[in-house]
Design a protein around this motif. Structure first.
Motif, mmCIF file in Angstrom:
data_model
loop_
_atom_site.group_PDB
_atom_site.id
_atom_site.type_symbol
_atom_site.label_atom_id
_atom_site.label_comp_id
_atom_site.label_asym_id
_atom_site.label_seq_id
_atom_site.Cartn_x
_atom_site.Cartn_y
_atom_site.Cartn_z
ATOM 1 N N ALA A 159 0.749 -1.251 0.109
ATOM 2 C CA ALA A 159 -0.101 -0.128 0.049
ATOM 3 C C ALA A 159 0.935 1.197 0.049
ATOM 4 O O ALA A 159 2.062 1.376 0.522
ATOM 5 C CB ALA A 159 -1.008 -0.146 1.266
ATOM 6 N N LEU A 160 0.385 2.111 -0.836
ATOM 7 C CA LEU A 160 1.240 3.575 -0.730
ATOM 8 C C LEU A 160 0.269 4.469 -1.139
ATOM 9 O O LEU A 160 -0.793 4.344 -1.782
ATOM 10 C CB LEU A 160 2.324 3.435 -1.890
ATOM 11 C CG LEU A 160 1.875 3.147 -3.201
ATOM 12 C CD1 LEU A 160 1.593 4.550 -3.878
ATOM 13 C CD2 LEU A 160 2.875 2.311 -3.896
ATOM 14 N N VAL A 165 -3.446 6.624 4.145
ATOM 15 C CA VAL A 165 -3.263 5.289 4.011
ATOM 16 C C VAL A 165 -2.985 4.418 5.161
ATOM 17 O O VAL A 165 -3.125 3.273 5.188
ATOM 18 C CB VAL A 165 -1.783 5.247 3.015
ATOM 19 C CG1 VAL A 165 -0.563 5.835 3.592
ATOM 20 C CG2 VAL A 165 -1.431 3.844 2.642
ATOM 21 N N THR A 166 -2.641 5.344 6.303
ATOM 22 C CA THR A 166 -2.210 4.472 7.535
ATOM 23 C C THR A 166 -3.571 3.819 7.965
ATOM 24 O O THR A 166 -3.740 2.893 8.405
ATOM 25 C CB THR A 166 -1.607 5.384 8.442
ATOM 26 O OG1 THR A 166 -0.534 6.068 8.169
ATOM 27 C CG2 THR A 166 -1.243 4.712 10.000
ATOM 28 N N ASP A 297 2.049 -9.016 -4.923
ATOM 29 C CA ASP A 297 0.999 -9.516 -5.705
ATOM 30 C C ASP A 297 -0.121 -8.695 -6.019
ATOM 31 O O ASP A 297 -0.618 -8.689 -7.138
ATOM 32 C CB ASP A 297 0.274 -10.752 -4.913
ATOM 33 C CG ASP A 297 1.312 -11.878 -4.424
ATOM 34 O OD1 ASP A 297 1.836 -12.322 -5.556
ATOM 35 O OD2 ASP A 297 1.301 -12.146 -3.303
ATOM 36 N N GLU A 298 -0.304 -7.436 -5.245
ATOM 37 C CA GLU A 298 -1.266 -6.685 -5.372
ATOM 38 C C GLU A 298 -0.655 -5.236 -4.904
ATOM 39 O O GLU A 298 0.028 -5.167 -3.878
ATOM 40 C CB GLU A 298 -2.716 -6.810 -4.708
ATOM 41 C CG GLU A 298 -3.537 -7.899 -5.336
ATOM 42 C CD GLU A 298 -4.634 -8.333 -4.529
ATOM 43 O OE1 GLU A 298 -5.188 -7.267 -3.986
ATOM 44 O OE2 GLU A 298 -5.211 -9.326 -4.657
ATOM 45 N N VAL A 299 -1.024 -4.284 -5.541
ATOM 46 C CA VAL A 299 -0.546 -2.705 -5.018
ATOM 47 C C VAL A 299 -2.146 -1.971 -4.790
ATOM 48 O O VAL A 299 -2.993 -2.115 -5.613
ATOM 49 C CB VAL A 299 0.208 -2.078 -6.100
ATOM 50 C CG1 VAL A 299 0.506 -0.556 -5.488
ATOM 51 C CG2 VAL A 299 1.400 -2.837 -6.384
ATOM 52 N N LEU A 300 -1.844 -1.373 -3.550
ATOM 53 C CA LEU A 300 -2.941 -0.642 -3.223
ATOM 54 C C LEU A 300 -2.746 0.921 -2.950
ATOM 55 O O LEU A 300 -1.870 1.264 -2.426
ATOM 56 C CB LEU A 300 -3.422 -0.906 -1.823
ATOM 57 C CG LEU A 300 -5.001 -0.821 -1.466
ATOM 58 C CD1 LEU A 300 -6.002 -1.394 -2.111
ATOM 59 C CD2 LEU A 300 -5.178 -0.943 0.279
ATOM 60 N N ARG A 329 -5.014 -1.848 -7.172
ATOM 61 C CA ARG A 329 -6.297 -1.508 -6.653
ATOM 62 C C ARG A 329 -6.230 -0.117 -6.052
ATOM 63 O O ARG A 329 -5.467 0.447 -5.440
ATOM 64 C CB ARG A 329 -6.883 -2.575 -5.545
ATOM 65 C CG ARG A 329 -6.617 -3.869 -6.151
ATOM 66 C CD ARG A 329 -7.384 -4.926 -4.993
ATOM 67 N NE ARG A 329 -7.352 -6.140 -5.672
ATOM 68 C CZ ARG A 329 -8.350 -6.829 -6.194
ATOM 69 N NH1 ARG A 329 -9.436 -5.901 -6.700
ATOM 70 N NH2 ARG A 329 -8.439 -8.149 -6.627
ATOM 71 N N VAL A 330 -7.397 0.778 -6.352
ATOM 72 C CA VAL A 330 -7.400 2.234 -6.140
ATOM 73 C C VAL A 330 -8.413 2.324 -5.185
ATOM 74 O O VAL A 330 -9.561 2.103 -5.182
ATOM 75 C CB VAL A 330 -7.872 3.202 -7.106
ATOM 76 C CG1 VAL A 330 -7.735 4.631 -6.856
ATOM 77 C CG2 VAL A 330 -6.563 2.948 -8.290
#
Length: 391
Positions: A159-160, A165-166, A297-300, A329-330
């Motif tokens: 996640a970024l 984001v926290t 595997d996935e980026v948020l 994913r957004v």
């Protein structure tokens, strides 16, 4: 000596190594260059002045002297990650002190600075032979479910973002901990770590301690913090000035260790993923984040429901796509419930990029109303959304 070397060169099992020499004012560079040009036995790729020269070259062995400016842990790890090796010519008058220093730098090969060119070439041939053998072995992939010590179906979600984001990852970890066990939340943000502060956790153990435990072969339950919410946590750096103590290679080793113990790993990285130039003085500043995105595997990508938030989301997506092909994913945080605004936001986003999923998180009006002496905000639809995502 020349005759013996030529006879050895005619052996079928001898391997010619590709040598990259670190630039030096000492005489060993000139001596080795002249010897190889006259006798052969190795191929000189060139001389490296900067770390970029090393990373751009194709070689088996990087030869440096103990005083080289290229001799640092980060570069040694990157060379070894690419399958090559580093040989350091050390001061033979202080063998014990030099051995301790090289061990801290991750160097496993060394020779006295007084070694002959033939000794250096012989060591290089050994390295090349091992590398050729390793590269030529047939690869026999094993099913993931049968891999020893690996949790079947493990996912790494990175996640970024710059807008909440926290809060998003903490809520996601809590929801996933209820439905996908076991779950770990790791703060890989080496610029602005925030997970420990947000959850009021101690700074020990943290990212560096967990990495040390892996090197010592004792990564276990004491390397993480168990949170009452049903998930484990590895806080970030206690001092952001220590960012260079964790290399991208060590970050990858930590991820592999997490795969063995957890079904879901949620990692937070800094939104800046730029590869800074060597002369900037901050080379490698964001390497950990880049490495995590490569392994994801996935980026948020998390952003605010505003025009500025949209620009930040698109910038982050572009950075991620330059590194990885993982599903993106957004999550749009603090988005007004107005359908027209949400439709406009989604339309502008989809004109540039089509994410794997687009989620709008509602704006909690009870948050700003809370404060000292006031009742806590009542649970809203965010809790239901977390539970759905956790499933």
């Amino acid at each position: 000596m020349r005759l013996r070397f030529k006879q050895r060169q005619r052996r079928e099992d001898d391997v010619e190594s590709r040598l990259l020499l670190g630039a030096s004012q000492l005489s060993w560079v000139t001596t080795l260059t002249h010897w190889v040009s006259e006798h052969g036995g190795a191929q000189l790729v060139g001389q490296a002045l900067t770390p970029d020269d090393v990373l751009d070259a194709d070689f088996d062995l990087l030869v440096l002297d103990g005083w080289s400016s290229l001799l640092n842990r980060r570069l040694v790890d990157q060379v070894r990650q690419d399958g090559a090796a580093v040989l350091v010519l050390v001061n033979s008058q202080r063998p014990e002190a030099e051995a301790n220093r090289l061990r801290d730098l991750g160097v496993t090969l060394s020779l006295p600075i007084s070694s002959s060119p033939e000794q250096i070439v012989a060591r290089a041939s050994e390295v090349a032979a091992v590398r050729r053998f390793t590269d030529s072995r047939p690869h026999q992939p094993q099913p993931a479910a049968k891999s020893a010590g690996t949790t079947p179906g493990h996912r790494l979600v990175v996640a970024l973002g710059q807008d909440g984001v926290t809060e998003v990852v903490v809520s996601l970890a809590a929801a996933a901990g209820r439905f996908i066990r076991p779950t770990v939340l790791v703060d890989f943000d080496t610029v602005e770590p925030s997970i420990a502060q947000r959850l009021d956790l101690p700074i020990v153990p943290n990212l560096l301690i967990a990495s040390d435990h892996i090197r010592q072969g004792r990564f276990d339950a004491d390397s993480v913090i168990s949170h009452p919410g049903g998930f484990a946590v590895i806080p970030g750096l206690a001092n952001t000035r220590e960012w260079d103590e964790l290399t991208s290679v060590e970050a990858g080793e930590l991820v592999r260790a997490l795969r063995e113990r957890f079904a879901l790993s949620i990692a937070v990285v800094h939104p800046i993923l730029e590869a800074l130039a060597p002369l900037s003085g901050l080379e490698g500043r964001f390497d950990v984040g880049r490495r995590l995105v490569e392994l994801a595997d996935e980026v948020l990508v998390v952003g605010a429901g505003s025009p500025v938030g949209l620009v930040r989301i698109l910038n982050s997506v572009a950075d991620v796509r330059g590194i990885s092909d993982a599903a993106v994913r957004v999550v749009v945080n603090r988005m007004p419930s107005d359908r027209f605004l949400r439709t406009e936001f989604a339309g502008e986003l989809l004109r540039t990029f089509a994410p794997a999923s687009l989620t709008f998180l509602p704006f909690d009006r009870g948050g700003p109303q809370g404060g000292v002496g006031r009742p806590a905000a009542r649970p809203g639809p965010l809790r239901e959304g977390d539970a759905t995502y956790g499933r």
